[in-house]
Design a protein around this motif. Structure first.
Motif, short mmCIF file in Angstrom:
data_model
loop_
_atom_site.label_atom_id
_atom_site.label_comp_id
_atom_site.label_asym_id
_atom_site.label_seq_id
_atom_site.Cartn_x
_atom_site.Cartn_y
_atom_site.Cartn_z
N GLY A 163 0.80 -1.23 0.00
CA GLY A 163 0.00 0.00 0.00
C GLY A 163 0.82 1.26 0.00
O GLY A 163 0.44 2.26 0.61
N LEU A 164 1.95 1.26 -0.71
CA LEU A 164 2.78 2.46 -0.83
C LEU A 164 2.68 2.97 -2.26
O LEU A 164 3.65 2.98 -3.02
N ASP A 165 1.49 3.38 -2.65
CA ASP A 165 1.26 3.92 -3.99
C ASP A 165 0.24 5.04 -3.88
O ASP A 165 -0.22 5.37 -2.79
N PHE A 166 -0.10 5.64 -5.01
CA PHE A 166 -1.00 6.79 -5.02
C PHE A 166 -2.39 6.42 -5.53
O PHE A 166 -3.15 7.31 -5.93
N SER A 167 -2.73 5.14 -5.50
CA SER A 167 -4.02 4.72 -6.03
C SER A 167 -5.20 5.23 -5.20
O SER A 167 -6.29 5.40 -5.72
N ARG A 168 -4.98 5.48 -3.91
CA ARG A 168 -6.05 5.99 -3.04
C ARG A 168 -5.49 7.13 -2.19
O ARG A 168 -5.66 7.15 -0.97
N PHE A 169 -4.82 8.07 -2.84
CA PHE A 169 -4.08 9.08 -2.11
C PHE A 169 -4.99 9.98 -1.29
O PHE A 169 -4.62 10.41 -0.19
N GLY A 170 -6.18 10.30 -1.81
CA GLY A 170 -7.09 11.17 -1.06
C GLY A 170 -7.46 10.58 0.29
O GLY A 170 -7.37 11.24 1.33
N GLY A 171 -7.86 9.32 0.28
CA GLY A 171 -8.19 8.64 1.54
C GLY A 171 -6.97 8.48 2.43
O GLY A 171 -7.06 8.63 3.66
N ASP A 172 -5.82 8.14 1.83
CA ASP A 172 -4.59 7.99 2.60
C ASP A 172 -4.20 9.30 3.28
O ASP A 172 -3.76 9.31 4.43
N LEU A 173 -4.37 10.42 2.55
CA LEU A 173 -4.02 11.72 3.11
C LEU A 173 -4.91 12.05 4.30
O LEU A 173 -4.43 12.50 5.35
N TYR B 171 -2.36 -0.60 10.06
CA TYR B 171 -1.94 -1.33 8.85
C TYR B 171 -2.70 -2.65 8.73
O TYR B 171 -3.10 -3.04 7.62
N ARG B 172 -2.91 -3.31 9.84
CA ARG B 172 -3.68 -4.56 9.83
C ARG B 172 -5.11 -4.31 9.33
O ARG B 172 -5.68 -5.14 8.62
N ARG B 173 -5.65 -3.16 9.68
CA ARG B 173 -7.03 -2.83 9.30
C ARG B 173 -7.12 -2.27 7.87
O ARG B 173 -8.01 -2.64 7.11
N TRP B 174 -6.18 -1.37 7.53
CA TRP B 174 -6.24 -0.70 6.24
C TRP B 174 -5.43 -1.41 5.16
O TRP B 174 -5.74 -1.28 3.98
N GLY B 175 -4.38 -2.10 5.54
CA GLY B 175 -3.52 -2.77 4.57
C GLY B 175 -2.71 -1.82 3.73
O GLY B 175 -2.27 -2.18 2.64
N ARG B 176 -2.45 -0.60 4.24
CA ARG B 176 -1.71 0.39 3.46
C ARG B 176 -0.69 1.12 4.33
O ARG B 176 -1.01 1.57 5.44
N VAL B 177 0.53 1.22 3.79
CA VAL B 177 1.60 1.92 4.49
C VAL B 177 1.52 3.43 4.26
O VAL B 177 1.95 4.22 5.11
N MET B 178 0.94 3.85 3.13
CA MET B 178 0.95 5.27 2.77
C MET B 178 0.38 6.18 3.85
O MET B 178 1.00 7.21 4.17
N LEU C 163 0.44 5.81 7.00
CA LEU C 163 1.41 5.82 8.09
C LEU C 163 2.61 6.69 7.74
O LEU C 163 3.13 7.43 8.58
N VAL C 164 3.06 6.60 6.50
CA VAL C 164 4.18 7.44 6.04
C VAL C 164 3.78 8.91 6.10
O VAL C 164 4.55 9.76 6.55
N ILE C 165 2.56 9.22 5.66
CA ILE C 165 2.08 10.60 5.70
C ILE C 165 2.01 11.10 7.13
O ILE C 165 2.48 12.20 7.45
N ALA C 166 1.42 10.30 8.03
CA ALA C 166 1.30 10.71 9.43
C ALA C 166 2.67 10.92 10.06
O ALA C 166 2.91 11.92 10.75
N HIS C 167 3.57 9.98 9.84
CA HIS C 167 4.92 10.08 10.43
C HIS C 167 5.66 11.30 9.89
O HIS C 167 6.31 12.02 10.65
#
Length: 285
Positions: free
Chosen positions: A112-122, A234-241, A243-247
């Motif tokens: 999950g380190l891609d921009f396929s769902r960047f709006g939700g990830d942000l 990550y267990r719930r969302w399955g995406r690292v993005m 977490l990277v944004i938050a960190h």
């Protein structure tokens, strides 16, 4: 009843079959080597730094440490060294992603380190940064008041015009390094070794806590909790993005907002004048 479909990233992260006996041995060696040259090495230095601080004649609460310290007295050379440091750190992240790559399976998409769902990830990243950041600030202040956390000194912002962009780049480096390795890589590899998710979450959180041990016991507790929360997300969302944004956002606030914090709460954030032991190599926040 139709079973609940897991998130895309989580579904893709579990498509690889459990490892056989030979593969388990190879993965064990791979994990050991990766940790030895990345976050595991830094965690060991960090724990040794804490032990040295505890043995010093100066109380822990009267000591200080600096994140993103200057690497040269001349600003231009310092910038060059800082850029090289970021480049080589991100090279290790690229190596880990390369190791995760499998024929027919995109490693970046799998963790999950891609921009396929960047709006939700942000949105999730900003929310997660707020949830972690406010209690984290309170925990740091409490640790300083109790004398169990060292004073963390950020770099000054007025050294050169490129100081702030370099600090932002350093924050991105920290976010990618920690979340890709602590979460994306270890979840993928340890799952293949047969570990259950909560064992992975607690183990990676403990490693994250050790990685920040040089800042004192408050940082150990705070980063362990952060590791548990990030692992659960990550267990719930399955995406690292997210977490990277938050960190990255947390570290940008820490690195760039430090002078403002000193002005508002000098008793908590201002560096203490007491001399400290010779610095020990430590990771970025």
């Amino acid at each position: 009843m139709t079973p609940r479909t897991p998130p895309l990233g989580r579904r893709e992260s579990t498509t690889l079959a459990p490892a056989d006996r030979y593969e388990r041995r190879r993965l064990t060696w791979e994990i050991s080597i990766v940790l030895a040259v990345t976050v595991g090495q830094s965690a060991l230095y960090s724990v040794l730094s804490l032990v040295r601080r505890l043995l010093a004649p100066v109380p822990l609460g009267q000591q200080q440490t600096q994140v993103n310290p200057s690497r040269d007295t001349q600003a231009l050379w310092d910038a060059a060294y800082q850029l090289l440091s970021v480049f080589f750190a991100l090279s290790l992240v690229a190596l880990v992603v390369y190791l995760l790559w499998e024929p027919g399976s995109n490693a970046l998409r799998r963790i999950g380190l891609d921009f396929s769902r960047f709006g939700g990830d942000l949105g999730r990243g900003i929310l997660l940064a707020a949830v972690i950041g406010v209690p984290g600030l309170a925990l740091y202040a409490a640790g300083r008041a109790l004398g169990i956390t060292v004073a963390v000194v950020a770099s000054p912002l007025d050294a050169a015009w490129w100081t702030v962009p370099l600090l932002v780049l350093s924050a991105l480096r920290a976010g990618l390094t920690e979340e890709v390795i602590f979460i994306g890589y270890l979840f993928d590899r340890l799952r293949r070794l047969g570990w259950n998710d909560w064992t992975i979450i607690l183990s990676s959180a403990a490693l994250r806590a050790a990685y920040h041990a040089y800042q004192g016991f408050g940082a150990i507790v705070g980063n362990f909790v952060m590791g548990v929360v990030f692992g659960w997300c990550y267990r719930r969302w399955g995406r690292v993005m997210p977490l990277v944004i938050a960190h990255t956002l947390l570290d940008i606030v820490a690195f760039v907002g430090y002078p403002l914090a000193v002005a508002l709460w000098p008793g908590v954030f201002a560096p203490v004048p007491t001399p400290t032991p010779t610095p020990t190599p430590t990771p970025s926040a």
